[in-house]
Design a protein around this motif. Structure first.
Motif, PDB file in Angstrom:
ATOM      1  N   LYS A   4     101.013 135.070  83.403  1.00  0.00           N
ATOM      2  CA  LYS A   4      99.675 135.483  83.835  1.00  0.00           C
ATOM      3  C   LYS A   4      98.650 135.297  82.721  1.00  0.00           C
ATOM      4  O   LYS A   4      97.523 134.857  82.958  1.00  0.00           O
ATOM      5  N   GLU A   5      99.055 135.620  81.495  1.00  0.00           N
ATOM      6  CA  GLU A   5      98.109 135.567  80.381  1.00  0.00           C
ATOM      7  C   GLU A   5      97.741 134.137  79.998  1.00  0.00           C
ATOM      8  O   GLU A   5      96.657 133.894  79.486  1.00  0.00           O
ATOM      9  N   PHE A  58      93.849 133.630  79.593  1.00  0.00           N
ATOM     10  CA  PHE A  58      93.234 133.333  78.299  1.00  0.00           C
ATOM     11  C   PHE A  58      92.737 131.897  78.210  1.00  0.00           C
ATOM     12  O   PHE A  58      91.767 131.629  77.505  1.00  0.00           O
ATOM     13  N   SER A  97      94.853 141.042  75.494  1.00  0.00           N
ATOM     14  CA  SER A  97      96.242 140.821  75.899  1.00  0.00           C
ATOM     15  C   SER A  97      96.966 142.139  76.135  1.00  0.00           C
ATOM     16  O   SER A  97      96.603 143.178  75.589  1.00  0.00           O
ATOM     17  N   ASN A  98      98.012 142.070  76.962  1.00  0.00           N
ATOM     18  CA  ASN A  98      98.870 143.229  77.181  1.00  0.00           C
ATOM     19  C   ASN A  98      99.920 143.369  76.088  1.00  0.00           C
ATOM     20  O   ASN A  98     100.658 144.363  76.057  1.00  0.00           O
ATOM     21  N   THR A 145      99.891 139.985  70.226  1.00  0.00           N
ATOM     22  CA  THR A 145      98.822 139.045  70.554  1.00  0.00           C
ATOM     23  C   THR A 145      97.463 139.679  70.312  1.00  0.00           C
ATOM     24  O   THR A 145      96.537 139.027  69.820  1.00  0.00           O
TER      25      THR A 145
END
Length: 803
Positions: A217-218, A222, A726-727, A731
């Motif tokens: 997903k990221e 991003f 970010s989760n 990161t």
């Protein structure tokens, strides 16, 4: 050389566009084939002793890290309705394709002494059909009388219960693992709805699958955010849709090239390689900014588009070649480590930074050669008052306040050095996951109720067949297990001793008081029953090898971090060697927890080495460029200070040194040097024009490159800043720390570097600057536009010849 390259680019511009377009389409096609990494990337090289020991363990006893645990808190767990719901839930889980084995309360077993046949029968405690609460209570009493399951399947004080699923290891290494985990979650959701309770999920495979979904997903998030941020900043700077659109096209071509190259090299997307697409956008946009800024500068001077574009290639091409070289160097040093995940990250990043440089050099001049020349409104950014005032103030500091700059520099170094003494080194299995995330909370649930989920294995080799069945060996193992119970970080141990103790308890008709090792007088009777038992008493063979020479003690532990794990490891080995003398036994401590902590230590060590290599490599490039050790030192100082500042900040803020944060230094250093190269390249060109007047040359270089340095640093600051969303904590830290480092590097390069050049004028006035390795292009040199073979309007051609 660069004049020759510029002529060829502009002469064969149509052919180049066709070739680049076909190449990009080819890489886009390959980019569709790149896959997520569904296998845990080992941090340790295969030759490391910890890795060898772990592989030996796996070959002998099988995987221990493929277990997903599901927990629940229910004070009425053994009420008939609740137990039936849990049993049905466990049955549904066992039917999921990919779940190989399951340990839960409904399928718990016990041993029954068969007097007639003089053997133990293995029987399930809870029958398939339970008709009354009284019947369930009777079975529950038997279950609770077996110490084996306490702390393993339930915690009586907190009323927490769990089921452990052993997953198919081959399925967990493919993309099917996401479907498998989602199937488990679907069954769990139905149970939660019917039982009106919340389930808690954890275990290494579960954490890795959920993380991989988050990474996927990221990547899209991003990449989109990086592109959006960069194009917005480009438009704000240049006030031109074309200056915004075409650099975006160039960097996206670079992104597709990167993903395509990953597929061609059979690399998969990991938490590191997943950052490459947005990183390339952020790192690649500055190429276009320097080229467009130079293009507008040149066009403003003489009004000739083709001449301006050629000078962009000749003058900026050399500089951005060096800047991309140094940036790539910050990544290429990762390939010198023995870590697979770092090697792949470094190789893909370095290769595609250069690929992006080539794309920028070919496409930006080519595309803008077809477009109309910039209008007056597009050139206004060259005289933007806000930026001009900033540069004027910086020039004033370099000319008149150099002492103040040196004092501040010294203060920053001293304070940062003190902050570095407060730095700590650590790493956790869920280090990059915030405390508010369900994965983190669920892991803490299992640590609180079951002492964690991270596997720790102790392997005892007696060096003799049947050695583990000797009374002396069993007593030593029991002594070790009792000592390990003193550690709050560890769960109760499981070994074949538990089966032996259970056998003795069964021999005495299930009396819990007899759950202990048999005495010498009892051993033969009890073992004779065990020998005659059916082969389904399989718990024992999971903890001893076929020769009965080697035994395994299995423990779960908390995610204590690499620092505490290192202490525990040393304490374990000391106690083990006291109980099992080295001269008689071979004992190893292994498991996923040990491999992780050793891998993290190895990674941090290698990242420090890669940082030192990056600094050394870039210093060599500077030495080749200037042929002057003093200039090399002067160019490194403004870029080392930001690294010291960040390290000091980490010490004061309590941000530990770990794999994700140590990455910051190599990446930031490789990028921050770019500004130094652009400044010094322009400074060296100005020296020949200004009769080696250092002060004047510094001011001229600052005036022209200052705009581009501020523009590119703004892009980089906000571009890396998006990673703070970010989760993953690592990161986030990388984004924030790189942004701050690059901001300090910008100030250092705009203030300290000019101050050093002017203040140490006599020291740096060396012959090497007068005889540079790289040719200095003469800005007043006429260009024969006819050789370019580019059609232009007649008035533009005449104008070019008159220039």
């Amino acid at each position: 050389m660069w004049q020759y390259i510029s002529s060829k680019i502009l002469r064969f511009r149509i052919l180049l566009l066709v070739v680049v377009s076909l190449f990009t389409l080819f890489m886009m096609y390959n980019a569709t084939k790149v896959e997520m990494s569904y296998e845990y990337a080992p941090l340790l090289p295969k030759s490391d002793s910890a890795s060898i020991q772990y592989q030996e363990f796996v070959s002998r006893f099988g995987e221990e890290g493929n277990i997903i645990t599901i927990g629940i808190v229910d004070s009425n767990f053994f009420s008939l309705d609740n137990f039936e719901n849990w049993k049905n839930f466990c049955n549904e889980l066992s039917e999921i394709d990919g779940v190989e084995n399951m340990i839960s309360i409904p399928n718990a077993f016990h041993l029954i002494k068969n007097k007639e046949e003089k053997k133990f029968d293995l029987e399930r405690i809870f029958e398939d059909s339970i008709n009354s609460q009284a019947q369930l209570d009777s079975m529950s009493n038997i279950f609770h009388s077996l110490p084996l399951y306490r702390g393993y399947l339930y915690n009586d004080s907190t009323k927490a219960y769990l089921v452990a699923l052993t997953m198919n290891k081959d399925r967990m290494k493919t993309k099917e693992r996401e479907t498998l985990v989602k199937s488990i979650q679907k069954v769990g959701a139905n149970y939660e709805k019917s039982a009106e309770v919340d389930l808690i999920y954890s275990g290494l495979p579960y954490i890795r699958v959920v993380n991989s979904i988050m990474i996927k997903k990221e990547i899209f998030l991003f990449t989109g955010l990086a592109l959006l941020i960069c194009v917005l900043i480009l438009y704000i700077f240049f006030r031109s849709f074309k200056a915004m659109l075409f650099p975006a096209i160039v960097v996206m071509a670079g992104v597709f090239t990167a993903l395509g190259s990953m597929a061609l090299l059979d690399y998969h997307i990991t938490i590191l390689t997943g950052m490459i697409p947005p990183l390339l956008i952020v790192i690649g946009i500055p190429n276009s900014i320097f080229m467009l800024n130079k293009y507008h500068n040149e066009y403003k001077i003489h009004g000739n588009k083709i001449k301006a574009l050629k000078r962009v290639i000749v003058k900026i091409g050399n500089a951005i070649f060096l800047t991309n070289l140094t940036t790539a160097s910050g990544f290429v040093t990762f390939t010198l480590t023995s870590s697979k995940i770092l090697k792949e990250f470094g190789a893909i990043a370095a290769i595609n930074i250069f690929a992006l440089f080539v794309l920028s050099l070919l496409l930006i001049p080519t595309i803008f050669s077809f477009l109309p020349p910039p209008e007056d409104r597009h050139l206004k950014h060259l005289e933007r008052k806000g930026v001009s005032k900033i540069i004027e103030k910086l020039s004033y500091i370099s000319n008149h306040k150099r002492t103040l700059a040196y004092i501040i520099m010294t203060a920053v170094i001293l304070v940062s050095a003190y902050g570095m003494t407060r730095m700590k080194t650590t790493g956790y299995m869920v280090d990059d996951i915030p405390p508010s995330d369900p994965i983190y909370k669920d892991l803490k649930f299992f640590e609180k109720n079951f002492e964690g989920v991270m596997p720790l294995e102790i392997i005892i080799d007696t060096r003799k067949p049947n050695g583990v069945l000797r009374t002396s060996t069993m007593l030593k193992m029991e002594q070790l297990e009792k000592q390990l119970q003193n550690y709050d970080e560890l769960s109760s141990s499981i070994s074949y001793l538990n089966v032996v103790k259970m056998a003795k308890q069964a021999f005495y008709n299930g009396n819990e008081q007899y759950y202990s090792l048999p005495k010498s007088t009892e051993k033969n009777f009890i073992l004779s029953y065990a020998t005659n038992a059916n082969s389904d008493i399989s718990m024992a063979h999971a903890f001893i090898d076929s020769t009965k020479q080697t035994a395994r003690i299995s423990i779960r532990m908390k995610d204590v971090g690499t620092k505490r794990m290192d202490q525990l490891y040393q304490e374990f080995m000391k106690e083990i060697h006291e109980i099992f003398p080295i001269k008689n036994y071979d004992v190893t401590v292994t498991g996923s927890s040990v491999v992780f902590f050793r891998g993290n230590q190895y990674l941090v060590k290698n990242l420090f080495i890669s940082l030192a290599l990056a600094i050394g490599l870039i210093a060599i490039f500077m030495a080749i460029m200037f042929k002057s050790p003093r200039m090399v030192l002067m160019s490194l100082i403004p870029n080392l200070i930001p690294l010291l500042f960040t390290a000091g900040l980490m010490g004061f803020a309590g941000i530990p040194i770990k794999a994700s944060t140590i990455l910051v230094f190599s990446i930031a250093f490789g990028i921050s040097v770019d500004n130094t190269i652009h400044f010094l390249a322009k400074y060296r060109q100005e020296l020949s024009v200004n009769n080696w007047d250092i002060q004047k040359s510094v001011m001229m270089a600052l005036k022209e490159t200052g705009f581009s340095m501020i523009y590119t640093s703004t892009v980089l600051f906000f571009g890396f800043g998006i990673f703070s969303l970010s989760n993953f904590g690592g990161t986030q830290a990388m984004g924030v720390l790189v942004s701050l480092t690059l901001l300090v590097a910008l100030i250092s390069n705009l203030v300290l570097l000019p101050s050093l050049l002017i203040g140490l004028e006599k020291i740096i006035r060396t012959k090497s600057l007068k005889e540079p390795m790289l040719q200095i292009f003469n800005e007043e040199e006429d260009i024969d536009l006819d050789e370019l073979e580019i059609e232009k309007p007649k008035d533009q051609t005449n104008q070019s010849k008159e220039s």
